[in-house]
Write a protein that holds these residues in place. Structure first.
Motif, short mmCIF file in Angstrom:
data_model
loop_
_atom_site.label_atom_id
_atom_site.label_comp_id
_atom_site.label_asym_id
_atom_site.label_seq_id
_atom_site.Cartn_x
_atom_site.Cartn_y
_atom_site.Cartn_z
N ALA A 133 4.55 10.66 -12.46
CA ALA A 133 4.46 10.39 -13.74
C ALA A 133 3.21 9.28 -14.12
N THR A 134 2.53 8.79 -13.52
CA THR A 134 0.69 8.42 -14.59
C THR A 134 0.44 9.29 -14.73
N LEU A 135 0.43 10.89 -13.47
CA LEU A 135 -0.69 11.76 -13.41
C LEU A 135 0.03 12.77 -15.12
N ARG A 136 0.97 12.42 -15.47
CA ARG A 136 1.77 13.51 -16.29
C ARG A 136 1.29 12.73 -17.36
N LEU A 137 1.20 12.18 -17.98
CA LEU A 137 1.57 10.83 -19.01
C LEU A 137 0.22 11.36 -19.28
N THR A 138 -1.19 10.66 -17.88
CA THR A 138 -1.83 11.60 -18.25
C THR A 138 -2.57 12.89 -18.72
N LEU A 139 -2.47 13.42 -19.05
CA LEU A 139 -2.17 15.27 -19.19
C LEU A 139 -1.56 14.98 -19.90
N GLU A 140 -0.60 14.36 -20.71
CA GLU A 140 0.27 14.42 -21.73
C GLU A 140 -0.57 14.17 -23.14
N ARG A 141 -1.47 12.74 -22.56
CA ARG A 141 -2.07 12.26 -23.62
C ARG A 141 -3.81 13.22 -23.83
N ASP A 198 2.61 1.36 -21.10
CA ASP A 198 3.90 0.96 -20.73
C ASP A 198 4.96 2.40 -20.27
N GLN A 199 4.47 3.26 -20.59
CA GLN A 199 5.07 4.48 -20.09
C GLN A 199 5.14 4.99 -18.89
N ALA A 200 3.54 3.75 -18.76
CA ALA A 200 2.93 4.36 -17.38
C ALA A 200 3.40 3.90 -16.10
N GLY A 201 3.63 5.17 -15.44
CA GLY A 201 4.20 3.76 -13.89
C GLY A 201 3.03 4.00 -13.18
N PRO A 202 3.45 3.73 -11.85
CA PRO A 202 2.01 2.54 -10.91
C PRO A 202 1.16 3.39 -10.71
N ARG A 231 -10.58 18.65 -19.90
CA ARG A 231 -11.73 18.39 -19.47
C ARG A 231 -12.53 17.23 -19.55
N GLU A 232 -13.42 17.58 -19.98
CA GLU A 232 -13.90 16.32 -21.15
C GLU A 232 -13.60 14.96 -21.20
N SER A 233 -12.23 14.87 -21.42
CA SER A 233 -11.55 13.87 -22.64
C SER A 233 -11.18 12.53 -20.38
N LEU A 234 -10.36 13.86 -19.74
CA LEU A 234 -10.25 13.62 -18.19
C LEU A 234 -11.42 13.08 -17.83
N GLY A 235 -12.92 12.76 -18.47
CA GLY A 235 -13.41 12.32 -17.81
C GLY A 235 -13.27 12.26 -16.35
N SER A 236 -14.46 11.02 -15.17
CA SER A 236 -14.31 11.15 -14.22
C SER A 236 -13.15 10.41 -13.49
N ARG A 237 -11.67 10.46 -14.12
CA ARG A 237 -10.80 10.13 -14.00
C ARG A 237 -9.98 10.81 -12.70
N GLU A 238 -10.24 11.27 -11.68
CA GLU A 238 -9.57 11.64 -10.36
C GLU A 238 -8.40 11.58 -10.78
N MET A 239 -7.20 13.10 -11.02
CA MET A 239 -6.40 13.35 -10.74
C MET A 239 -5.11 14.07 -9.81
N ALA A 240 -5.29 12.92 -8.37
CA ALA A 240 -4.31 13.62 -7.32
C ALA A 240 -3.49 14.29 -7.72
N THR A 241 -3.05 15.19 -7.85
CA THR A 241 -1.68 16.23 -8.34
C THR A 241 -1.73 16.76 -7.44
N GLU A 242 -0.61 17.38 -6.09
CA GLU A 242 -0.32 17.44 -5.57
C GLU A 242 -1.19 18.03 -4.16
N GLY A 243 -2.09 17.23 -4.23
CA GLY A 243 -3.10 17.45 -2.77
C GLY A 243 -4.17 17.37 -3.62
N LYS A 244 -4.11 17.66 -4.56
CA LYS A 244 -5.43 18.28 -5.19
C LYS A 244 -6.43 17.36 -6.24
N ALA A 245 -7.51 17.38 -6.37
CA ALA A 245 -8.12 16.24 -7.11
C ALA A 245 -9.14 16.72 -8.03
#
Lengths: 185, 219
Positions: A108-116, A99-103, A165-179
């Motif tokens: 916010a969701t991307l930062r949370l993914t990184l924190e996790r 429930d800490q995740a945003g849309p 990087r492995e744990s992030l897997g195939s998740r695309e993380m659009a951060t500031e225009g990068k993926a």
């Protein structure tokens, strides 16, 4: 009011000055302790311990470094000591609530993914990754803090980056225009 | 074709590739993409924001600081201290407000320390002497601290133009607040009550004066 003035007043025990320093730097202290701890409850305890150490030592702070730099080091040392102490006990891994995740794909969701991903790293890797990639310490400084060789710090860092990087897997993380794009290297 | 390992690519985020690695990267889009992703990951980590601690963190820390005696508290310890503080605050504040009301032509009120006030080296309000008489060392220390608070307020007030009615009113508001704090310490104390009521009356007189109702001169 400048840090120097606040520190001067805080040294006399003036509560308003102590509180002002706390308000100014609490997010910074909490962030570094939280990421090193990998655990919210521990982070609260260790951050408080860091502040207590800092305020107890304040009369001996001579201003040879900036207060923020000195405090940051106190916070890191406090967290590392907590980790060494915790090593004697069961390791607790953090599961950050959903429930800490945003849309989806929000910053916010991307930062949370990184924190996790950081929190899920094995402790030794996490320490080096946080100290180097987040906090900006050199391998020599990290080696001194952790009691390991600089080469070991490097090795741990590269493993940590790869594992993350492995744990992030195939998740695309659009951060500031990068993926982040998964690939099979 | 053998790809570079993730650990090797993670190293290349910081370091230059050797000849074999450089040759491979030039010909392998997959490894180049993975290196780019690792570089982005590194940059994202470096820009992670600070984190707010929980709302209970400061109260818990403050409580511990107090237990360890690392905080110098401003709270007055007792009725006697509150009386002494209130007396001195009124003594000072009366001078401050008078100074503000009169303007800079008149000499400013005496700003003596509590011991000197009590010792008669400066003009002494009888209430000050009465309150200070018999005070213990602890009480004197607390009163001295309260004196410094009042002094700070006085100095802040006198930074304003002396004839500024808003500054005069602000000074009186400070007096009211201070006596209210003292009254909070000793809610049934008749002396403090009278000080507080007096301060309120003076503040209200200035308000009436400012609103054009006239009335008797303040102080």
């Amino acid at each position: 009011m400048t840090d120097d003035e606040l520190v001067r007043r805080a040294k006399t025990g003036e509560e308003a000055a102590l509180h002002a320093l706390y308000r100014r730097y609490a997010p910074r202290v909490h962030a570094v302790v939280r990421r090193l701890a990998g655990d919210d409850a521990l982070a609260e305890d260790w951050a408080q311990e860091a502040w207590l150490r800092a305020f107890r030592a304040l009369p001996r702070f001579r201003g040879e470094a900036a207060f923020s730099t000195w405090l940051h080091r106190v916070a890191v040392n406090s967290a590392l000591q907590g980790l060494r102490s915790r090593a004697r006990h069961e390791v607790r891994e953090t599961v950050l609530p959903d429930d800490q995740a945003g849309p989806p794909e929000s910053p916010a969701t991307l930062r949370l993914t990184l924190e996790r991903a950081v929190a899920s790293l094995p402790e030794g890797m996490r320490q080096v990754l946080v100290l180097h990639d987040v906090e900006g310490f050199t391998h020599e400084e990290i080696g001194e803090m952790l009691g390991i060789a600089a080469g070991t710090s490097k090795s741990q860092l590269f493993k940590a980056r790869a594992k993350m990087r492995e744990s992030l897997g195939s998740r695309e993380m659009a951060t500031e225009g990068k993926a982040y794009v998964a690939s099979d290297a | 074709m053998s790809h570079l390992t993730r650990e090797a690519l993670a190293r290349l985020v910081d370091e230059m590739p050797d000849e074999r690695e450089r040759t491979h990267l030039e010909s392998c889009a997959g490894c180049r993409a993975e290196l780019a992703a690792l570089t982005d990951q590194r940059q994202a980590l470096a820009t992670l924001p600070d984190l707010e601690p929980g709302p209970d963190a400061w109260p818990a820390l403050r409580a511990q600081l107090r237990r360890e005696g690392l905080v110098r508290e401003r709270r007055l310890p007792g009725v006697a201290a509150a009386r002494a503080a209130a007396a001195m605050v009124l003594f000072l504040a009366g001078g401050a407000a008078g100074y503000l009301a009169r303007g800079p032509a008149d000499p400013p009120p005496s700003l003596e320390t509590p011991s000197r006030v009590a010792g008669g080296a400066a003009p002494v309000d009888p209430a000050v002497a009465a309150a200070a008489q018999g005070a213990t060392t602890d009480v004197e220390a607390s009163a001295s601290e309260a004196f410094m608070v009042a002094l700070d307020r006085y100095m802040a007030a006198t930074d304003a133009p002396p004839a500024d009615p808003a500054a005069r009113l602000a000074a009186l508001e400070n007096i009211v607040l201070t006596t209210a704090e003292a009254l909070h310490e000793a809610p049934t104390d008749p002396i403090i009550s009278s000080y507080h009521l007096s301060a309120l009356a003076q503040r209200n007189a200035v308000l009436r004066q400012l609103s054009g109702d006239g009335g008797p001169p303040v102080f």
